[in-house]
Every structure is written in C-alpha cells, then in structure tokens.
Design a protein around this motif. Structure first.
Motif, mmCIF file in Angstrom:
data_model
loop_
_atom_site.group_PDB
_atom_site.id
_atom_site.type_symbol
_atom_site.label_atom_id
_atom_site.label_comp_id
_atom_site.label_asym_id
_atom_site.label_seq_id
_atom_site.Cartn_x
_atom_site.Cartn_y
_atom_site.Cartn_z
ATOM 1 N N TYR A 314 0.675 -1.233 -0.108
ATOM 2 C CA TYR A 314 -0.160 -0.130 0.012
ATOM 3 C C TYR A 314 0.725 1.107 -0.034
ATOM 4 O O TYR A 314 0.323 2.344 0.023
ATOM 5 C CB TYR A 314 -0.924 0.228 1.227
ATOM 6 C CG TYR A 314 -2.184 -0.719 0.998
ATOM 7 C CD1 TYR A 314 -3.385 -0.221 0.659
ATOM 8 C CD2 TYR A 314 -2.194 -2.194 1.074
ATOM 9 C CE1 TYR A 314 -4.691 -0.879 0.561
ATOM 10 C CE2 TYR A 314 -3.287 -2.946 0.906
ATOM 11 C CZ TYR A 314 -4.540 -2.210 0.683
ATOM 12 O OH TYR A 314 -5.615 -3.129 0.463
ATOM 13 N N GLU A 315 2.115 1.056 0.004
ATOM 14 C CA GLU A 315 2.954 2.281 -0.073
ATOM 15 C C GLU A 315 2.647 3.137 -0.881
ATOM 16 O O GLU A 315 2.591 4.654 -0.865
ATOM 17 C CB GLU A 315 4.642 1.892 -0.025
ATOM 18 C CG GLU A 315 5.421 2.694 0.352
ATOM 19 C CD GLU A 315 6.888 2.470 0.204
ATOM 20 O OE1 GLU A 315 7.628 2.528 -0.785
ATOM 21 O OE2 GLU A 315 7.359 1.778 1.308
ATOM 22 N N THR A 316 2.687 2.728 -2.248
ATOM 23 C CA THR A 316 2.365 3.743 -3.433
ATOM 24 C C THR A 316 1.016 4.496 -3.236
ATOM 25 O O THR A 316 0.874 5.641 -3.548
ATOM 26 C CB THR A 316 2.272 2.901 -4.760
ATOM 27 O OG1 THR A 316 3.355 2.365 -4.766
ATOM 28 C CG2 THR A 316 2.015 3.906 -5.900
ATOM 29 N N ILE A 317 -0.060 3.787 -2.670
ATOM 30 C CA ILE A 317 -1.302 4.447 -2.521
ATOM 31 C C ILE A 317 -1.150 5.504 -1.453
ATOM 32 O O ILE A 317 -1.597 6.588 -1.577
ATOM 33 C CB ILE A 317 -2.240 3.363 -1.961
ATOM 34 C CG1 ILE A 317 -2.727 2.428 -3.145
ATOM 35 C CG2 ILE A 317 -3.542 4.162 -1.418
ATOM 36 C CD1 ILE A 317 -3.569 1.122 -2.584
ATOM 37 N N LEU A 318 -0.386 5.237 -0.356
ATOM 38 C CA LEU A 318 -0.138 6.256 0.767
ATOM 39 C C LEU A 318 0.744 7.373 0.193
ATOM 40 O O LEU A 318 0.361 8.642 0.599
ATOM 41 C CB LEU A 318 0.610 5.712 1.935
ATOM 42 C CG LEU A 318 -0.023 4.377 2.613
ATOM 43 C CD1 LEU A 318 0.743 4.093 3.685
ATOM 44 C CD2 LEU A 318 -1.434 4.960 3.291
ATOM 45 N N ILE A 319 1.648 7.238 -0.628
ATOM 46 C CA ILE A 319 2.408 8.439 -1.187
ATOM 47 C C ILE A 319 1.207 9.297 -2.365
ATOM 48 O O ILE A 319 1.348 10.616 -2.024
ATOM 49 C CB ILE A 319 3.531 7.730 -2.379
ATOM 50 C CG1 ILE A 319 4.550 7.170 -1.296
ATOM 51 C CG2 ILE A 319 4.100 9.000 -2.948
ATOM 52 C CD1 ILE A 319 5.635 6.560 -2.068
ATOM 53 N N ASN A 320 0.464 8.514 -3.007
ATOM 54 C CA ASN A 320 -0.459 9.185 -3.783
ATOM 55 C C ASN A 320 -1.468 10.235 -3.069
ATOM 56 O O ASN A 320 -1.557 11.248 -3.273
ATOM 57 C CB ASN A 320 -1.300 8.266 -4.569
ATOM 58 C CG ASN A 320 -0.672 8.269 -5.967
ATOM 59 O OD1 ASN A 320 -0.679 9.199 -6.813
ATOM 60 N ND2 ASN A 320 -0.515 6.693 -6.314
ATOM 61 N N HIS A 333 -7.316 16.351 9.395
ATOM 62 C CA HIS A 333 -7.108 15.044 9.723
ATOM 63 C C HIS A 333 -5.596 14.889 10.037
ATOM 64 O O HIS A 333 -4.852 14.039 9.704
ATOM 65 C CB HIS A 333 -7.176 13.929 8.680
ATOM 66 C CG HIS A 333 -8.846 13.986 8.296
ATOM 67 N ND1 HIS A 333 -9.636 13.232 9.162
ATOM 68 C CD2 HIS A 333 -9.601 14.396 7.520
ATOM 69 C CE1 HIS A 333 -10.955 13.370 8.514
ATOM 70 N NE2 HIS A 333 -10.914 14.352 7.522
ATOM 71 N N LEU A 334 -4.990 15.964 10.534
ATOM 72 C CA LEU A 334 -3.728 16.300 10.888
ATOM 73 C C LEU A 334 -3.003 15.023 11.603
ATOM 74 O O LEU A 334 -1.912 14.371 11.323
ATOM 75 C CB LEU A 334 -3.385 17.372 11.637
ATOM 76 C CG LEU A 334 -1.930 17.815 11.774
ATOM 77 C CD1 LEU A 334 -0.871 17.942 10.420
ATOM 78 C CD2 LEU A 334 -1.528 19.161 12.523
ATOM 79 N N ASP A 335 -3.646 14.513 12.583
ATOM 80 C CA ASP A 335 -3.173 13.376 13.409
ATOM 81 C C ASP A 335 -2.994 12.246 12.537
ATOM 82 O O ASP A 335 -2.004 11.629 12.894
ATOM 83 C CB ASP A 335 -4.111 13.052 14.533
ATOM 84 C CG ASP A 335 -3.943 14.316 15.647
ATOM 85 O OD1 ASP A 335 -3.061 14.962 15.607
ATOM 86 O OD2 ASP A 335 -5.049 14.255 16.518
ATOM 87 N N ASN A 336 -3.850 11.958 11.639
ATOM 88 C CA ASN A 336 -3.715 10.746 10.855
ATOM 89 C C ASN A 336 -2.780 10.990 9.900
ATOM 90 O O ASN A 336 -1.914 9.889 9.521
ATOM 91 C CB ASN A 336 -5.124 10.469 10.074
ATOM 92 C CG ASN A 336 -6.309 9.903 11.137
ATOM 93 O OD1 ASN A 336 -6.030 9.164 11.819
ATOM 94 N ND2 ASN A 336 -7.291 10.598 10.982
ATOM 95 N N PHE A 337 -2.248 12.198 9.358
ATOM 96 C CA PHE A 337 -1.499 12.275 8.522
ATOM 97 C C PHE A 337 -0.123 12.208 9.000
ATOM 98 O O PHE A 337 1.149 11.946 8.271
ATOM 99 C CB PHE A 337 -1.570 13.636 7.612
ATOM 100 C CG PHE A 337 -2.419 13.737 6.521
ATOM 101 C CD1 PHE A 337 -2.067 13.032 5.160
ATOM 102 C CD2 PHE A 337 -3.813 13.792 6.499
ATOM 103 C CE1 PHE A 337 -2.909 13.124 4.147
ATOM 104 C CE2 PHE A 337 -4.678 13.754 5.463
ATOM 105 C CZ PHE A 337 -4.238 13.239 4.168
ATOM 106 N N LEU A 338 0.061 12.635 10.126
ATOM 107 C CA LEU A 338 1.230 12.454 10.862
ATOM 108 C C LEU A 338 1.785 10.911 10.952
ATOM 109 O O LEU A 338 2.932 10.644 10.926
ATOM 110 C CB LEU A 338 1.223 13.010 12.364
ATOM 111 C CG LEU A 338 1.118 14.482 12.335
ATOM 112 C CD1 LEU A 338 1.050 15.079 13.890
ATOM 113 C CD2 LEU A 338 2.192 15.248 11.744
ATOM 114 N N VAL A 339 0.579 10.024 11.330
ATOM 115 C CA VAL A 339 1.012 8.468 11.300
ATOM 116 C C VAL A 339 1.203 8.120 9.908
ATOM 117 O O VAL A 339 2.205 7.282 9.615
ATOM 118 C CB VAL A 339 -0.209 8.003 11.662
ATOM 119 C CG1 VAL A 339 -0.081 6.400 11.806
ATOM 120 C CG2 VAL A 339 -0.643 8.212 13.093
ATOM 121 N N LEU A 340 0.597 8.702 8.958
ATOM 122 C CA LEU A 340 0.811 8.272 7.390
ATOM 123 C C LEU A 340 2.205 8.832 7.111
ATOM 124 O O LEU A 340 3.063 7.918 6.314
ATOM 125 C CB LEU A 340 -0.235 8.947 6.322
ATOM 126 C CG LEU A 340 -0.071 8.780 5.142
ATOM 127 C CD1 LEU A 340 -1.571 8.834 4.306
ATOM 128 C CD2 LEU A 340 0.997 9.613 4.159
#
Length: 473
Positions: A314-320, A333-340
C-alpha cells in the motif's frame, strides 16, 4: 474507520396520528427478537420491539428500567451502533406504524402461535405492567393444560418461570412431577431432536450460548435455512471480534455482498475491528480505483484506522494520498497524516512537503494565534525535520516577543498571506517611526493584496510624500 464515510439511518414512526422522523441510535439482536432505539427530531427516545422481523410494539421511554427485556437485550444481545452500514438491512422497514396498544394481544394471536405470543409478552415489560403480562401467559398455559397439550403447557410454563423467577406458582408448576419426563427430554436429547419439538426454545438456547462452537454452528444452520443473512453475518462478526479469530472471510463476504456493497462491507469489518486490507483481496483494488478517480480523500478515510497495519504493497497508495490531498483535508485530519508520514520512505516525505506545509500553515494562522500554530506544528517537525516553513513559524514566534522587530514579523505574515496581521505589525512600526516611508508603503502593498484599491492608493500617497520629505531633508 472514519465516521465521515457512514451515513445515519433515518426512520419514520407513526404513533397514533403523530408522524415523527428520527435516526436509529442503536439496535440489538436477541434470537428471534430485535430492539431498536430511535432518537427523534424532537429528541425523544423511542424503543421498538420486533419479533421475526415484524414490529410488535414501541413507545417513547425516558429511561430503560434495569432488568427489563430491553435492558437485557442491550447487555446480552448482538449490538449494532449507529452509523453502522448494516442498520438499514437489519430493520425490515424504515417507515413504521406502532400498533394499537389496546388491541395488541388479540392481533398477535392472529399472526403467531400461542407459545410465541407467550414469549412476545415477556419482551414488552417496558410498556405493560408485569402482572398483566404474567396473567396473559398464565391464560395461555391453562389453555394448553385444559386441552391436554402437556408439552405445549410445559413450554409456556418454562417461559413464565424464566420471565418471573420469583413467582412461586410458576416455579412449582415448572418443577412439578407431571413434567419430569419433559425435563428429561430437554436434558438428554440432541439439539436437532429438540428443534423438532420446540424450535423457539432451541433458537433461544443456542443464541444465549452462541460462543459455544456447537451452538453457534447449529444456530447458523437454522438462520441459513430461514434465509436470515443479516443475522448470520452478525453472529460471525461477533464471534470474530470476541475470539480474535478471522476465518471463512470469503464465505461471509460473498453472503454480505448479496445485500450491501463492498465499500459498506469494508466499513462493517472495520467496526468489528477486522482490518479489511488484510482479509479482503478486493480491498486494494477498490482503493486504487478511488485514487484513479481522484477520490484521494475518500481513500484516505478508509485507510486511516489501519495505517499501522497495512501491507507493504500500500506504500504507493499512501504516497499518492499524501501528494494529492487538499491542505484543508490534511489540516482536518492532521493526526492521521502524521501517522501516514511515518510510513513513507524518507525521500517521499519531502515531495511537495514545503508547499503543502505552507498551505497548512496558512490555514492554521487563519484560525489560531502564532504560539498555538507553533505547538500544532511540533509533531510535523518531529516527523520531517528541516522544513523551511516550520523554521519561519519558529522565527515569527521569537519576533512576536520583540516590539522593535515588528516590521520583520509583518514581512513573515505577508509571506503566509496573513495581510491583516501584517498590517497590524506595520502600523506598530509606523507609529514608532512616523517619518519612515517603508512601513507605510508596506501597508499600501498589503491593502493592494487584499484588493482594497482606495486604501492602497491613500497609503501609497502618504508613503511617497514621506519618501520625498526624506530626500528634501
């Protein structure tokens, strides 16, 4: 999974001549019965009782009395909490009319067996006096007894004894000598044999002991024959969630997709703490299709809950998602993006990050003071170091404490498109240096950026005059 993906389940209730609309708060399955809690637009709570998917009765209640059937179901049943996508399929009809209370039991007898009516009576103790219900069950018991139907009378007295265990007369009848053979039958016979004589009892018994493998399997077979796919799925979901053993996913996915979409099924699995991206091969393809259609934010909402447990593929999906998500969405959704970000390779974290962080800082400065913005950006700085934007915010926080450097602070605010805050800084400087044309000309430029042509022109003239005075002097 993010609640933004799920919609409330609306229901209309007709009570006498009054029509109310509301949302289902929660619902619970208990063998053949269901209880639904509804919050109306007027903030009243209605409780609806179902039996075999037929609405039996319902009323507005201010509280649930301890020990009642409704209380028992919400403690011992299988519960669906809003906004679970299975709720619309769990409720047979989302437009209901509550039956006439005075005619209820005579109506029930025309639709259900007397044994079922006896049991249904025990589910209504939030709406009727318990003695009234006991009297109703007693009448059914004596009807069977007088008719010589002793097995039926035994089944009804069992229902009464379970409903009112402190009732001495019911206990004595249930334990009387004439029923010894029936006790032996229930204690020694197999589940299939008891099912032939007393299907209601066996369904209730298996449901109450549903975590026992034998009872669970037998109850699922019964529900499958009755074509109750929602109930079958709820049994499986509860078992998986409680025993932490995800098995037969393909079988139950095929069953679920008969009445809900794959997207909804993924949400249902997530509600049961099952990672759909680990158990569904179709999940990755679905997310990729969302990305292909530029539905990056929707894809992100599906993934957020499971960021720490996603397959490496799923790495490519997360990069997109990171590169193409709108800054406002990132801010929300800043907290979630910090995890991402923690799951991205270092070389991918920095792609477009300065631009995105600039946009994020702009949004933060519009809603918060400088020190608060600085605090909110600390986790990002810990995840991705050496960001110019964060260095600028830190510098601004220092300048804010120095009244002699307001001009410099104003320039920084201007870089973040915070023109009003920049103007305040330049005004401060203008008052300190009334003969200096520079802060005045900066104010003119800020008004120009704001589209306030008249104000910009006026300060331009003042600044030009001050500049001329300097030259003359």
């Amino acid at each position: 999974m993010d609640k933004e993906l799920m919609m409330p389940t609306e229901i209309s209730i007709k009570d006498k001549k009054k029509l109310m609309k509301g949302n289902i708060v929660r619902a619970a399955l208990f063998a053949r019965s269901k209880v639904v809690e509804v919050m109306t637009e007027g903030h009243d709570r209605y409780y609806l009782i179902y039996y075999k998917n037929s609405l039996i009765y319902g009323e507005k209640l201010t509280k649930i009395t301890e020990g009642t059937f409704i209380d028992k179901v919400f403690h011992e049943g299988i519960i669906l909490k809003a906004p679970n996508p299975m709720l619309p399929t769990f409720i047979p009809n989302l437009n209901v009319s509550i039956p006439n209370k005075n005619k209820l039991f005579s109506e029930l007898q025309s639709h259900f067996s007397l044994q079922e009516v006896a049991y249904i009576a025990t589910t209504l103790d939030s709406f009727f006096e318990k003695n009234q219900l006991i009297g109703m069950i007693d009448k059914i018991y004596f009807h069977f007894k007088r008719s010589g139907k002793f097995m039926k009378s035994f089944q009804v007295i069992r229902i009464l004894n379970d409903f009112a265990p402190s009732l001495k007369s019911a206990k004595e009848r249930f334990e009387s000598y004439e029923y010894f053979s029936y006790h032996d039958f229930y204690n020694t016979s197999s589940l299939p044999d008891i099912l032939k004589k007393d299907p209601h009892y066996i369904e209730l018994h298996c449901f109450q002991n549903r975590l026992n493998p034998e009872n669970h399997k037998f109850l699922e077979e019964i529900l499958t024959k009755q074509e109750c796919p929602v109930e079958v799925l709820l049994l499986w979901l509860e078992r998986v969630e409680k025993l932490q053993n995800v098995e037969c996913v393909e079988k139950y996915t095929a069953l679920a997709l008969r009445f809900i979409t794959l997207e909804q099924w993924m949400l249902v699995l997530a509600e049961a703490n099952i990672n759909p991206f680990r158990v569904l091969t179709e999940a990755k393809t679905l997310i990729e299709k969302m990305i292909a259609k530029s539905n990056n934010e929707k894809a992100a909402l599906y993934l957020f809950t499971f960021l720490d447990d996603l397959p490496h593929s799923y790495e490519t999906i997360l990069i997109n998602i990171w590169e193409n998500s709108d800054p406002k969405f990132v801010f929300t959704h800043l907290d979630n993006f910090l995890v991402l970000l923690k799951h991205l390779p270092d070389d991918k974290k920095t792609i477009h990050i300065e631009q995105k962080m600039l946009q994020l800082a702009v949004l933060l400065l519009e809603e918060h003071d400088l020190q608060t913005v600085r605090q909110k950006l600390i986790p990002i700085h810990e995840t991705v170091s050496h960001l110019k934007v964060i260095e600028m915010i830190n510098k601004m926080a220092e300048l804010e404490e120095d009244p002699d450097r307001m001009m410099e602070l104003g320039d920084y605010y201007a870089e973040f498109y915070q023109y009003d805050k920049a103007i305040d800084c330049f005004f401060w400087e203008m008052e300190l240096q009334p003969q200096n044309p520079i802060p005045v000309l900066k104010i003119s430029k800020m008004y120009q950026q704001k589209g306030m042509v008249k104000e910009a022109s006026e300060y331009q003239k003042i600044g030009a005059q001050l500049k001329h005075n300097q030259q003359v002097g």
